[in-house]
Design a protein around this motif. Structure first.
Motif, PDB file in Angstrom:
ATOM      1  N   UNK A 199       0.843  -1.191   0.000  1.00 35.90           N
ATOM      2  CA  UNK A 199       0.000   0.000   0.000  1.00 35.90           C
ATOM      3  C   UNK A 199       0.885   1.249   0.000  1.00 35.90           C
ATOM      4  N   UNK A 200       0.373   2.340  -0.565  1.00 38.71           N
ATOM      5  CA  UNK A 200       1.163   3.584  -0.562  1.00 38.71           C
ATOM      6  C   UNK A 200       1.157   4.303   0.784  1.00 38.71           C
ATOM      7  N   UNK A 201       0.373   3.785   1.748  1.00 34.36           N
ATOM      8  CA  UNK A 201       0.354   4.332   3.114  1.00 34.36           C
ATOM      9  C   UNK A 201       0.468   3.176   4.090  1.00 34.36           C
ATOM     10  N   UNK A 202       0.958   3.475   5.275  1.00 35.24           N
ATOM     11  CA  UNK A 202       1.134   2.424   6.277  1.00 35.24           C
ATOM     12  C   UNK A 202      -0.208   1.849   6.722  1.00 35.24           C
ATOM     13  N   UNK A 203      -1.159   2.739   6.979  1.00 33.87           N
ATOM     14  CA  UNK A 203      -2.510   2.300   7.328  1.00 33.87           C
ATOM     15  C   UNK A 203      -3.501   3.274   6.707  1.00 33.87           C
ATOM     16  N   UNK A 204      -4.699   2.799   6.435  1.00 31.92           N
ATOM     17  CA  UNK A 204      -5.687   3.689   5.846  1.00 31.92           C
ATOM     18  C   UNK A 204      -6.919   2.937   5.391  1.00 31.92           C
ATOM     19  N   UNK A 205      -7.970   3.702   5.070  1.00 30.51           N
ATOM     20  CA  UNK A 205      -9.196   3.109   4.555  1.00 30.51           C
ATOM     21  C   UNK A 205      -9.565   3.797   3.253  1.00 30.51           C
ATOM     22  N   UNK A 206     -10.079   3.022   2.324  1.00 36.68           N
ATOM     23  CA  UNK A 206     -10.476   3.562   1.017  1.00 36.68           C
ATOM     24  C   UNK A 206     -11.866   4.183   1.157  1.00 36.68           C
ATOM     25  N   UNK A 207     -11.964   5.483   0.864  1.00 37.71           N
ATOM     26  CA  UNK A 207     -13.249   6.173   0.965  1.00 37.71           C
ATOM     27  C   UNK A 207     -13.851   6.458  -0.415  1.00 37.71           C
ATOM     28  N   UNK A 263      -2.449  -3.637  -5.627  1.00 39.97           N
ATOM     29  CA  UNK A 263      -1.868  -3.648  -4.270  1.00 39.97           C
ATOM     30  C   UNK A 263      -2.438  -4.802  -3.467  1.00 39.97           C
ATOM     31  N   UNK A 264      -1.782  -5.120  -2.361  1.00 44.02           N
ATOM     32  CA  UNK A 264      -2.212  -6.215  -1.492  1.00 44.02           C
ATOM     33  C   UNK A 264      -3.614  -5.987  -0.955  1.00 44.02           C
ATOM     34  N   UNK A 265      -4.368  -7.067  -0.851  1.00 48.92           N
ATOM     35  CA  UNK A 265      -5.693  -6.976  -0.223  1.00 48.92           C
ATOM     36  C   UNK A 265      -5.534  -6.889   1.276  1.00 48.92           C
ATOM     37  N   UNK A 266      -6.323  -6.007   1.893  1.00 49.14           N
ATOM     38  CA  UNK A 266      -6.267  -5.875   3.367  1.00 49.14           C
ATOM     39  C   UNK A 266      -7.601  -6.272   3.960  1.00 49.14           C
TER      40      UNK A 266
END
Length: 411
Positions: A286-294, A408-411
């Protein structure tokens, strides 16, 4: 007497049952943990900070996201609880069967011991040997007695093992019932949470309806502005490809005949890099360490206002304040674009692929820099009104936009 085949078959049934069932339930459990983590992220990233200027549409969008994740969580809990209920029913039947079998084994063993005691006293054993016709028969009788003693010992050990199987299954059953009770309680709490969220949802919908025309105008204006920005970025990327191709053609001293307009002319090294990028599809970080897709990729209805269609050029990812954007793969900084508001957009070239990291407050790289996978390339801008830190992550193959979620990887 113990039926050895029956004992082995019981163990095989138990093993296969637990492996198949637990695998299904483990998947559900992993999904529940993942969704629970997502709920915490939604609360932390979308609701933790108090917004300076309240916007009903923005609040409703955030609330819809939370309700949607919580509904998926409740559905997963239901499936997991149902799977547990089936497991418990099968285990209860299996336990009853094992208990009956163990009882029968103990009764047979007790009967055998009693008969052995009555018929095989020490004196009768000696007489059994002395009555042999010759030494060879006496030897065979002695071996038989040893084998019979050994067989009785194995029978006792078999019963002990069977008892342990029953005990283990019984413990497993008690644990499963505790897990199910915990899940039901957790589900009840989630349902209460969602009821409270839906009350807020109804309040916001009512408020939006009262000021519908104003919100609609504002949204349409915003959508039109986004289209202009998208078109501007597309042109800039075409220009950058043209500039990069001039440099590459000079190095190659020849122009490949297969290259089309608005496509990168690739050196052998760039082709290898593009191939490596493709091989990592679905595995890129992911391009960020943690986050949610809005906001997802592609054309979609506005999450809060019916009748308005929006276009997701990439992924809008909300992350924690102060977070950095990180390169998803090694490459070269194609350019750093700056909007009229001062937001930065870093374009990184990976052969004929481009990853775009937009809405940055500051950047740590410049045009021409080589970057590695996971390298920090800039700090993401935090909106002072909404208090949201949002990265707009876009992926291109030449000038064609791709869905980053597929890469990107699935989270």
């Amino acid at each position: 007497m113990i039926n050895k085949k029956l004992y082995i078959s019981i163990l095989i049934i138990l093993f296969s049952f637990f492996s198949v069932k637990s695998q299904t339930r483990k998947q559900l459990e992993a999904q529940r943990i993942k969704l629970n983590k997502e709920i915490k992220q939604v609360n932390s990233l979308l609701f933790k900070e108090q917004k300076k200027e309240k916007n009903a549409l923005e609040e409703l969008k955030d609330l819809n996201k939370k309700i949607e994740v919580r509904e998926r969580l409740i559905a997963t809990i239901n499936l997991e609880a149902n799977a547990l209920s089936k497991e418990i029913r099968v285990n209860e039947n299996e336990l009853e069967k094992l208990k009956k079998e163990l009882k029968k084994l103990k009764e047979d063993y007790a009967s055998m011991i009693l008969k052995s005691y009555k018929s095989k006293s020490q004196q009768s054993r000696i007489m059994f040997l002395l009555s042999s016709q010759d030494f060879y028969q006496a030897y065979k009788r002695l071996e038989y007695m040893k084998q019979y003693t050994s067989y009785r010992k194995k029978q006792g050990e078999g019963i002990a093992k069977q008892a342990k199987v029953v005990e283990k299954l019984n413990d497993s059953l008690l644990y499963q019932k505790q897990v199910k009770d915990t899940l039901i309680l957790f589900q009840k709490n989630q349902k209460q949470e969602i009821e409270d969220d839906k009350k807020n949802q109804e309040r916001l919908i009512s408020l939006i309806k009262k000021k519908g025309s104003k919100y609609k105008r504002d949204l349409q204006k915003k959508v039109a502005e986004e289209k202009k920005v998208t078109a501007s970025i597309d042109k800039l990327i075409r220009d950058e490809i043209a500039k990069a191709n001039k440099v590459t053609k000079t190095k190659l001293k020849t122009t490949p005949k297969t290259v089309k307009k608005n496509e990168f002319v690739l050196t052998p090294e760039a082709k290898a890099l593009a191939a490596s990028f493709e091989q990592n599809k679905g595995k890129l970080p992911w391009p960020v360490r943690e986050g949610i897709v809005v906001r997802r990729f592609g054309t979609q209805p506005h999450p809060s206002f019916p009748g308005i269609t929006i276009n997701g050029t990439g992924l809008h990812i909300v992350t924690a304040s102060g977070s950095t954007a990180n390169a998803i793969f090694k490459g070269t900084v194609l350019n750093v674009l700056v909007s009229k508001e001062g937001r930065k957009n870093v374009l990184i070239q990976h052969g004929n692929y481009i990853s775009s990291y937009n809405n940055l407050e500051s950047v740590y790289v410049k045009k021409g820099d080589r970057v590695g996978t996971g390298q920090k390339i800039g700090q993401i801008f935090t909106d002072k009104v909404s208090n949201k830190t949002t990265l707009i992550f876009v992926l291109f193959k030449n000038t064609t936009r791709l869905n980053p979620a597929s890469w990107i990887l699935r989270r």
